[in-house]
Motif scaffolding. Sequence first.
Motif, short mmCIF file in Angstrom:
data_model
loop_
_atom_site.label_atom_id
_atom_site.label_comp_id
_atom_site.label_asym_id
_atom_site.label_seq_id
_atom_site.Cartn_x
_atom_site.Cartn_y
_atom_site.Cartn_z
N GLU A 117 -11.08 -6.49 8.23
CA GLU A 117 -12.27 -5.72 8.59
C GLU A 117 -13.18 -5.43 7.39
O GLU A 117 -14.40 -5.30 7.55
CB GLU A 117 -11.86 -4.40 9.25
N THR A 118 -12.60 -5.31 6.20
CA THR A 118 -13.38 -4.83 5.05
C THR A 118 -13.75 -5.90 4.04
O THR A 118 -14.44 -5.60 3.06
CB THR A 118 -12.62 -3.71 4.33
N GLN A 119 -13.30 -7.14 4.23
CA GLN A 119 -13.68 -8.20 3.29
C GLN A 119 -15.19 -8.35 3.20
O GLN A 119 -15.74 -8.65 2.13
CB GLN A 119 -13.04 -9.53 3.71
N GLN A 120 -15.88 -8.11 4.31
CA GLN A 120 -17.35 -8.26 4.34
C GLN A 120 -18.06 -7.28 3.42
O GLN A 120 -19.23 -7.47 3.08
CB GLN A 120 -17.84 -8.06 5.78
N PHE A 121 -17.35 -6.22 2.98
CA PHE A 121 -17.95 -5.21 2.11
C PHE A 121 -17.50 -5.36 0.65
O PHE A 121 -17.75 -4.49 -0.18
CB PHE A 121 -17.60 -3.81 2.60
N GLY A 122 -16.81 -6.46 0.35
CA GLY A 122 -16.35 -6.68 -1.01
C GLY A 122 -15.13 -5.86 -1.38
O GLY A 122 -14.87 -5.63 -2.57
N ILE A 123 -14.37 -5.43 -0.36
CA ILE A 123 -13.19 -4.60 -0.60
C ILE A 123 -11.93 -5.44 -0.46
O ILE A 123 -11.76 -6.16 0.52
CB ILE A 123 -13.16 -3.41 0.39
N LYS A 124 -11.07 -5.37 -1.46
CA LYS A 124 -9.80 -6.09 -1.44
C LYS A 124 -8.69 -5.15 -0.96
O LYS A 124 -8.66 -3.98 -1.35
CB LYS A 124 -9.46 -6.61 -2.84
N VAL A 125 -7.79 -5.67 -0.13
CA VAL A 125 -6.73 -4.84 0.44
C VAL A 125 -5.42 -5.63 0.45
O VAL A 125 -5.41 -6.80 0.83
CB VAL A 125 -7.07 -4.41 1.89
N CYS A 126 -4.34 -5.00 0.03
CA CYS A 126 -3.03 -5.66 0.09
C CYS A 126 -1.92 -4.62 0.03
O CYS A 126 -2.17 -3.42 -0.12
CB CYS A 126 -2.88 -6.68 -1.03
N THR A 127 -0.68 -5.09 0.17
CA THR A 127 0.48 -4.22 0.08
C THR A 127 1.39 -4.66 -1.06
O THR A 127 1.36 -5.82 -1.48
CB THR A 127 1.33 -4.22 1.36
N LEU A 128 2.20 -3.73 -1.53
CA LEU A 128 3.30 -4.04 -2.43
C LEU A 128 4.54 -3.38 -1.86
O LEU A 128 4.56 -2.16 -1.63
CB LEU A 128 3.04 -3.53 -3.84
N ALA A 129 5.57 -4.19 -1.60
CA ALA A 129 6.80 -3.70 -0.99
C ALA A 129 7.90 -3.63 -2.05
O ALA A 129 8.46 -4.67 -2.41
CB ALA A 129 7.23 -4.61 0.15
N PRO A 130 8.23 -2.44 -2.56
CA PRO A 130 9.33 -2.34 -3.52
C PRO A 130 10.68 -2.35 -2.81
O PRO A 130 10.79 -1.99 -1.64
CB PRO A 130 9.09 -0.97 -4.18
N GLY A 131 11.71 -2.76 -3.55
CA GLY A 131 13.06 -2.51 -3.11
C GLY A 131 13.44 -1.11 -3.55
O GLY A 131 12.59 -0.24 -3.71
N ASP A 132 14.73 -0.85 -3.73
CA ASP A 132 15.15 0.47 -4.19
C ASP A 132 14.66 0.71 -5.60
O ASP A 132 14.77 -0.15 -6.47
CB ASP A 132 16.69 0.58 -4.15
N VAL A 133 14.11 1.91 -5.81
CA VAL A 133 13.58 2.29 -7.11
C VAL A 133 14.24 3.61 -7.52
O VAL A 133 14.44 4.50 -6.68
CB VAL A 133 12.05 2.47 -7.07
N ALA A 134 14.60 3.74 -8.77
CA ALA A 134 15.28 4.94 -9.26
C ALA A 134 14.29 6.10 -9.34
O ALA A 134 13.68 6.36 -10.39
CB ALA A 134 15.91 4.68 -10.62
N THR A 135 14.09 6.78 -8.21
CA THR A 135 13.21 7.94 -8.15
C THR A 135 13.99 9.08 -7.51
O THR A 135 15.16 8.94 -7.16
CB THR A 135 11.95 7.66 -7.31
N ASP A 136 13.32 10.22 -7.32
CA ASP A 136 13.98 11.35 -6.68
C ASP A 136 13.77 11.36 -5.17
O ASP A 136 13.98 12.38 -4.52
CB ASP A 136 13.48 12.67 -7.28
#
Length: 265
Positions: A158-177
């Motif tokens: 929907e937003t490519q026409q406005f020059g906006i880039k969109v994507c995802t990043l899927a992490p595995g398990d990360v050492a956080t709280d």
Amino acid sequence: MKEVVFITGASSGIGKATAILLAEKGYCVYGTARNPEESPEEYNLIPMDVRQESSVKEAIKKVMEKEQRIDILINNAGVGITGALEETPIEALENAFQTNFFGAVRVIQAVLPIMRQQRKGFILNITSVAAYMGLPFRGGYSASKGALSLITETLRMETQQFGIKVCTLAPGDVATDIASRRFHTPAQENSPYPQYTASLSSMNQQVDEGADPAILAQKIYQVIRKKSPKVHYSKGKFLETFSIFLKKILPSKYFERLLMNHYDL
């Protein structure tokens, strides 16, 4: 002129590591947290609750008053949830979706008019390897992150026409709280799902032994610099990212059996 980055959930974990790295790389970074105690030296940390529209609008307003632009949005805020679906309270599932899915959408809707006017922007939604598969006893988390992954595909077109880039990043398990802040469905006496209680300690151990958030921060930096990003990226240990590939190529019943064996189902 420095590019302005807006990162949700930036008081710890992936969000904090990313905010520090991007500030070091020369970006103007604003991070958010529900109850920030103090702002770090490296970046600005402002209060915002992604579950409340008024809070989101107020935070965006603060950034715009100071910077007059937002170039990059990183939707990182998220909560964990565990439990057998039959025993998990609906209210707990709703809260997970309010943060992991609707919260991200609220911020996107607040930022999009700014990016459209700029004719430029980059939106990166942090999902999870769990978004690619319905994990036993983590169905609420898989579903909320899976929903965010799919709506990213919609938003991107929907937003490519406005020059906006969109994507995802899927992490595995990360050492956080995140494990300490997960909603754990209470183990019920005589539960028909004894495997859930047995799997809790291993779930938390997997987080404790997960990747350093700094590694994810480096991956995020690489992605937001891409001129023509793909729809989806992943980053995790070999078996975590390989599971995404297996889901695509294996017969569904065989992949299902692999997961069930892992959880002793």
